[in-house]
Design a protein around this motif. Structure first.
Motif, PDB file in Angstrom:
ATOM      1  N   ASN A  55       0.815  -1.229   0.000  1.00  0.00           N
ATOM      2  CA  ASN A  55       0.000   0.000   0.000  1.00  0.00           C
ATOM      3  C   ASN A  55       0.844   1.273   0.000  1.00  0.00           C
ATOM      4  OD1 ASN A  55      -2.414  -1.565   0.146  1.00  0.00           O
ATOM      5  ND2 ASN A  55      -2.070  -1.791   2.348  1.00  0.00           N
ATOM      6  N   VAL A  56       1.962   1.251  -0.715  1.00  0.00           N
ATOM      7  CA  VAL A  56       2.826   2.431  -0.833  1.00  0.00           C
ATOM      8  C   VAL A  56       2.223   3.367  -1.881  1.00  0.00           C
ATOM      9  CG1 VAL A  56       5.152   3.257  -1.364  1.00  0.00           C
ATOM     10  CG2 VAL A  56       4.853   1.036  -0.256  1.00  0.00           C
ATOM     11  N   LYS A  57       2.126   4.640  -1.534  1.00  0.00           N
ATOM     12  CA  LYS A  57       1.582   5.645  -2.449  1.00  0.00           C
ATOM     13  C   LYS A  57       2.555   6.810  -2.578  1.00  0.00           C
ATOM     14  CE  LYS A  57      -2.483   3.711  -3.115  1.00  0.00           C
ATOM     15  NZ  LYS A  57      -2.823   3.135  -4.383  1.00  0.00           N
ATOM     16  N   ILE A  58       2.718   7.297  -3.790  1.00  0.00           N
ATOM     17  CA  ILE A  58       3.540   8.473  -4.057  1.00  0.00           C
ATOM     18  C   ILE A  58       2.593   9.667  -4.073  1.00  0.00           C
ATOM     19  CG2 ILE A  58       5.064   9.601  -5.718  1.00  0.00           C
ATOM     20  CD1 ILE A  58       5.646   6.724  -6.836  1.00  0.00           C
ATOM     21  N   LYS A  59       2.777  10.587  -3.113  1.00  0.00           N
ATOM     22  CA  LYS A  59       1.939  11.791  -3.068  1.00  0.00           C
ATOM     23  C   LYS A  59       2.741  12.929  -3.684  1.00  0.00           C
ATOM     24  CE  LYS A  59      -0.951  14.612  -0.138  1.00  0.00           C
ATOM     25  NZ  LYS A  59      -0.482  15.816   0.493  1.00  0.00           N
ATOM     26  N   LEU A  60       2.334  13.325  -4.872  1.00  0.00           N
ATOM     27  CA  LEU A  60       3.058  14.385  -5.569  1.00  0.00           C
ATOM     28  C   LEU A  60       2.925  15.706  -4.820  1.00  0.00           C
ATOM     29  CD1 LEU A  60       2.100  13.526  -9.255  1.00  0.00           C
ATOM     30  CD2 LEU A  60       4.202  12.984  -8.038  1.00  0.00           C
ATOM     31  N   PRO A  61       3.982  16.523  -4.771  1.00  0.00           N
ATOM     32  CA  PRO A  61       5.222  16.307  -5.498  1.00  0.00           C
ATOM     33  C   PRO A  61       6.332  15.620  -4.706  1.00  0.00           C
ATOM     34  CG  PRO A  61       5.186  18.540  -4.652  1.00  0.00           C
ATOM     35  CD  PRO A  61       3.914  17.877  -4.197  1.00  0.00           C
ATOM     36  N   ASN A  62       6.174  15.404  -3.375  1.00  0.00           N
ATOM     37  CA  ASN A  62       7.392  15.028  -2.647  1.00  0.00           C
ATOM     38  C   ASN A  62       7.203  14.159  -1.404  1.00  0.00           C
ATOM     39  OD1 ASN A  62       6.100  17.256  -1.378  1.00  0.00           O
ATOM     40  ND2 ASN A  62       7.955  17.637  -0.232  1.00  0.00           N
ATOM     41  N   ASP A  63       6.121  13.412  -1.311  1.00  0.00           N
ATOM     42  CA  ASP A  63       5.921  12.579  -0.126  1.00  0.00           C
ATOM     43  C   ASP A  63       5.599  11.139  -0.521  1.00  0.00           C
ATOM     44  OD1 ASP A  63       6.223  14.704   1.695  1.00  0.00           O
ATOM     45  OD2 ASP A  63       4.128  15.268   1.478  1.00  0.00           O
ATOM     46  N   ILE A  64       5.905  10.229   0.396  1.00  0.00           N
ATOM     47  CA  ILE A  64       5.542   8.824   0.223  1.00  0.00           C
ATOM     48  C   ILE A  64       4.712   8.426   1.435  1.00  0.00           C
ATOM     49  CG2 ILE A  64       6.384   6.472  -0.144  1.00  0.00           C
ATOM     50  CD1 ILE A  64       7.315   8.374  -2.349  1.00  0.00           C
ATOM     51  N   TYR A  65       3.578   7.814   1.166  1.00  0.00           N
ATOM     52  CA  TYR A  65       2.650   7.400   2.224  1.00  0.00           C
ATOM     53  C   TYR A  65       2.463   5.886   2.203  1.00  0.00           C
ATOM     54  CZ  TYR A  65       1.104  12.053   3.617  1.00  0.00           C
ATOM     55  OH  TYR A  65       1.054  13.324   4.137  1.00  0.00           O
ATOM     56  N   VAL A  66       2.198   5.337   3.369  1.00  0.00           N
ATOM     57  CA  VAL A  66       1.796   3.937   3.508  1.00  0.00           C
ATOM     58  C   VAL A  66       0.584   3.928   4.436  1.00  0.00           C
ATOM     59  CG1 VAL A  66       2.443   1.636   4.298  1.00  0.00           C
ATOM     60  CG2 VAL A  66       4.162   3.078   3.195  1.00  0.00           C
ATOM     61  N   ASN A  67      -0.531   3.402   3.950  1.00  0.00           N
ATOM     62  CA  ASN A  67      -1.764   3.343   4.758  1.00  0.00           C
ATOM     63  C   ASN A  67      -2.093   4.687   5.411  1.00  0.00           C
ATOM     64  OD1 ASN A  67      -1.949   0.589   4.166  1.00  0.00           O
ATOM     65  ND2 ASN A  67      -0.656   0.075   5.909  1.00  0.00           N
ATOM     66  N   HIS A  68      -2.052   5.749   4.674  1.00  0.00           N
ATOM     67  CA  HIS A  68      -2.405   7.105   5.110  1.00  0.00           C
ATOM     68  C   HIS A  68      -1.393   7.736   6.065  1.00  0.00           C
ATOM     69  CE1 HIS A  68      -6.156   6.362   3.079  1.00  0.00           C
ATOM     70  NE2 HIS A  68      -6.377   5.322   3.840  1.00  0.00           N
ATOM     71  N   GLY A  69      -0.266   7.087   6.316  1.00  0.00           N
ATOM     72  CA  GLY A  69       0.783   7.665   7.158  1.00  0.00           C
ATOM     73  C   GLY A  69       1.989   8.030   6.312  1.00  0.00           C
ATOM     74  N   LYS A  70       2.534   9.200   6.547  1.00  0.00           N
ATOM     75  CA  LYS A  70       3.714   9.632   5.791  1.00  0.00           C
ATOM     76  C   LYS A  70       4.936   8.871   6.288  1.00  0.00           C
ATOM     77  CE  LYS A  70       6.277  13.830   4.616  1.00  0.00           C
ATOM     78  NZ  LYS A  70       6.240  15.300   4.631  1.00  0.00           N
ATOM     79  N   ILE A  71       5.619   8.208   5.361  1.00  0.00           N
ATOM     80  CA  ILE A  71       6.819   7.447   5.720  1.00  0.00           C
ATOM     81  C   ILE A  71       8.082   8.113   5.186  1.00  0.00           C
ATOM     82  CG2 ILE A  71       6.800   5.890   3.702  1.00  0.00           C
ATOM     83  CD1 ILE A  71       7.530   3.603   5.742  1.00  0.00           C
ATOM     84  N   CYS A  72       7.930   9.002   4.198  1.00  0.00           N
ATOM     85  CA  CYS A  72       9.112   9.592   3.574  1.00  0.00           C
ATOM     86  C   CYS A  72       8.791  10.970   3.006  1.00  0.00           C
ATOM     87  CB  CYS A  72       9.596   8.673   2.459  1.00  0.00           C
ATOM     88  SG  CYS A  72      11.087   9.257   1.616  1.00  0.00           S
ATOM     89  N   GLY A  73       9.769  11.850   3.126  1.00  0.00           N
ATOM     90  CA  GLY A  73       9.694  13.167   2.490  1.00  0.00           C
ATOM     91  C   GLY A  73      10.910  13.361   1.604  1.00  0.00           C
ATOM     92  N   ILE A  74      10.704  14.065   0.499  1.00  0.00           N
ATOM     93  CA  ILE A  74      11.767  14.320  -0.477  1.00  0.00           C
ATOM     94  C   ILE A  74      11.919  15.834  -0.624  1.00  0.00           C
ATOM     95  CG2 ILE A  74      12.468  14.022  -2.897  1.00  0.00           C
ATOM     96  CD1 ILE A  74      10.376  11.611  -2.891  1.00  0.00           C
TER      97      ILE A  74
END
Length: 192
Positions: free
Chosen positions: A90-109
């Motif tokens: 359930n990994v999602k790329i939230k444009l322009p710079n975040d990565i979410y898993v199950n509605h929780g932010k796991i990564c910022g770019i």
């Protein structure tokens, strides 16, 4: 590749931007702690010491400036591939710079460019990936590898795998690559 490590730094992106002239193309800086970690639009990036991947990558390649718009998506796709490889669903790329898993932010770019006399000199890709942090402030909608998988992971091994994936993805870059990636990954991209 040039690997650097600092136990503490104000910001890995700021360090590379301040020192880019004496550093090589593909310099990778990892830190245990950032006193002034930041994200896009001057948001603060908070992380517990020694628990997450806090890194920046310095690139000095003129071709990448021409395809600047593709870079954040390429980094997002690379992190998506990394997390999938680590068994996270359930990994999602939230444009322009975040990565979410199950509605929780796991990564910022945080992608930043460096100019001198209006000429592009280098690019810095900052990545904050939540790995071993067990809890977050209640006001943050965040998650981590540990919260999802219930175990810790080696930060340096994750960084090496990420760099390997990112290098392969950057070699694929070509004109209009952004549109191709959008089409290819449309099922994993969220825009709001």
């Amino acid at each position: 590749m040039n690997w650097l490590y600092l136990s503490s730094v104000n910001s890995t992106n700021t360090y590379l931007k301040d020192n880019y002239q004496k550093l090589k193309h593909w310099t990778i800086l990892r830190a245990d702690y950032q006193s002034k970690g930041r994200g896009r639009l001057n948001h603060v990036w908070q992380s517990h010491k020694k628990e997450n991947l806090l890194c920046s990558i310095l690139l000095k390649d003129a071709k990448l400036f021409k395809e600047y718009s593709s870079l954040c998506l390429i980094v997002g796709v690379s992190i998506y591939k990394l997390l999938t490889k680590l068994g996270i669903e359930n990994v999602k790329i939230k444009l322009p710079n975040d990565i979410y898993v199950n509605h929780g932010k796991i990564c910022g770019i945080l992608l930043e460019s460096i100019f001198l006399d209006d000429k592009p000199q280098a690019l810095v890709i900052g990545i904050g990936l939540n790995l071993n942090q067990k809890s977050f402030s209640q006001r943050l909608t965040a998650t981590s590898y540990y919260q999802i998988k219930k175990r810790a992971i080696d930060i340096d091994k994750v960084l090496k795998e990420l760099v390997k994936i990112l290098k392969i993805e950057l070699e694929k870059i070509k004109p209009n690559y952004y549109q191709r990636l959008l089409k290819q990954y449309h099922n994993t991209i969220i825009t709001k």
